[in-house]
Design an enzyme around this catalytic site. Structure first.
Site, PDB file in Angstrom:
ATOM      1  N   CYS A 113       0.820  -1.226   0.000  1.00 10.33           N
ATOM      2  CA  CYS A 113       0.000   0.000   0.000  1.00 10.33           C
ATOM      3  C   CYS A 113       0.851   1.272   0.000  1.00 10.33           C
ATOM      4  CB  CYS A 113      -0.954   0.014   1.179  1.00 10.33           C
ATOM      5  SG  CYS A 113      -2.079  -1.389   1.170  1.00 10.33           S
ATOM      6  N   HIS A 249      -3.184   7.591   2.330  1.00  6.77           N
ATOM      7  CA  HIS A 249      -3.572   6.253   1.877  1.00  6.77           C
ATOM      8  C   HIS A 249      -5.005   5.989   2.337  1.00  6.77           C
ATOM      9  CE1 HIS A 249      -3.738   2.094   1.062  1.00  6.77           C
ATOM     10  NE2 HIS A 249      -3.479   1.664   2.288  1.00  6.77           N
ATOM     11  N   ASN A 279      -9.901  -0.126   0.185  1.00 12.47           N
ATOM     12  CA  ASN A 279      -8.447  -0.010   0.121  1.00 12.47           C
ATOM     13  C   ASN A 279      -7.952  -0.599  -1.206  1.00 12.47           C
ATOM     14  OD1 ASN A 279      -5.701  -0.166   0.426  1.00 12.47           O
ATOM     15  ND2 ASN A 279      -5.759  -1.072   2.475  1.00 12.47           N
TER      16      ASN A 279
END
Ligand SMILES: CC(C)(COP(=O)(O)OP(=O)(O)OC[C@H]1O[C@@H](n2cnc3c(N)ncnc32)[C@H](O)[C@@H]1OP(=O)(O)O)[C@@H](O)C(=O)NCCC(=O)NCCS
Length: 322
Positions: A113, A249, A279
């Site tokens: 990520c 993020h 996500n």
């Protein structure tokens, strides 16, 4: 001294939307639980036969168009992903072919990520060194393909998507600083236990999906992202008031809120898109950035603080003037 600057952004989400309601028909969860714990309302899922490079292509074409740069003029393609189309060649090479260009360097970056922060940092070094003038930087993922859709502790959290930026070299500072970090001690807290080399070991054969210790990841993500965001501002002689937008993020609304509060940036100046796509790992930061550019929140000249955290653990940040 040469600097890099973002001159175009783009993003892409696959057509198919999977809402919390829909998901709760196949796994023991509820819209209420997912929204309260994460802020996520839905995620996008790739179609059969659609791969990470296809999502990357759509985002890249938008970014190139916005930049007014032809793919032929690219000197380098850096693509962040943990869900490459195939073991090799790199998804960046496959994307280069889909863009119908030849010759420029193309490679993948794997930092889960935090991948886009890493890719941006790498691209920035090539431009600052004078090696490249135009670099395409992409974060693209098909995380739906590495999820256990019966595991409610992970499958509700992730989705597919891509985001891209075009970086160009010039005299005016766009990227002021980039920062990347990793701590391999914590790999077991968020990982896919199998891979190319380990899949031949019987012990790991069944473990092909994302596994996570959610609570520990949550704490580390908040701690490291806020510490790094504060350090990034300090190193640039700035404070939270100088930041026009924070683009974090997009993993979980509560993580975003906790980091923003520790850094001192009010939520009105934080770009939040996690509700719309969950996500999307390496794609999440450029997706959020592109969303805010296209809806007019982010304007030329704005100061943006990017930050991300992912498996590894890896984390990174960047301070940018658009
Ligand atoms: C995953 C996360 C949302 C879980 O929230 P939490 O408040 O920590 O929840 P817990 O793990 O303590 O689980 C609480 C209960 O909900 C249950 N639960 C877990 N997932 C569920 C789901 N999708 N639906 C319903 N119940 C669920 C658990 O089984 C547990 O039940 P129990 O108390 O009967 O044992 C949270 O830890 C988180 O967001 N972590 C960070 C994840 C992340 O962002 N990772 C990527 C970083 S790049």
């Amino acid at each position: 001294m040469k600097f890099s600057r973002i001159v175009g952004t783009g993003s892409y989400l696959p057509e198919k939307v999977l809402s919390n309601e829909e998901l709760s028909k196949s796994v023991d969860t509820s819209d209420e639980w997912i929204r309260e714990r994460t802020g996520i309302r839905q995620r996008h899922i790739v179609a059969d036969g659609q791969y990470t490079s296809d999502l990357a292509l759509n985002a890249s074409l938008q970014a190139l168009d916005a930049a007014g740069i032809h793919a032929d003029d690219l000197d380098l393609i850096v693509l962040a992903t943990s869900t490459p189309d195939v073991v090799f060649p790199s998804t960046a090479s496959i994307l280069q072919e889909k863009l119908n260009v030849r010759g420029c360097g193309a490679f993948d970056v794997q930092a889960v990520c935090a991948g886009f922060a890493y890719a941006l940092s790498v691209a920035d070094q090539f431009i600052k060194a004078g090696t490249c003038q135009n670099v395409l930087v992409i974060g693209a993922e098909t995380f739906s393909r590495i999820l256990d859709w019966t595991d409610r502790t992970t499958c509700v959290l992730f989705g597919d998507g891509a985001g891209a930026v075009v970086l160009t070299g010039g005299d005016k500072a766009g990227l002021h600083s980039t920062h990347i970090h990793a701590d391999g001690r914590f790999q077991d807290l968020l990982h896919v236990p199998t891979g190319v080399s380990k899949q031949y070991n019987e012990m790991f054969k069944a473990q092909t999906a994302v596994q996570m210790n959610g609570q520990k990841v949550f704490k580390w993500a908040v701690r490291e992202m806020s510490a790094l965001a504060i350090k990034t501002l300090e190193e640039n002689g700035l404070n939270a008031d100088d930041v026009d937008w924070m683009v974090p993020h997009q993993a979980n609304f509560r993580i975003i809120e906790a980091v923003a509060s520790k850094v001192g940036v009010p939520m009105e100046r934080v770009v939040v898109t996690v509700q719309d796509h969950g996500n999307t790992s390496a794609a999440s930061v450029p997706l959020a950035l592109d969303t805010a550019v296209r809806d007019g929140r982010v304007q030329p000249g704005d100061k943006i603080l990017l930050e991300a955290f992912g498996g590894g653990f890896t984390w990174g940040s960047a301070l940018i003037t658009m």
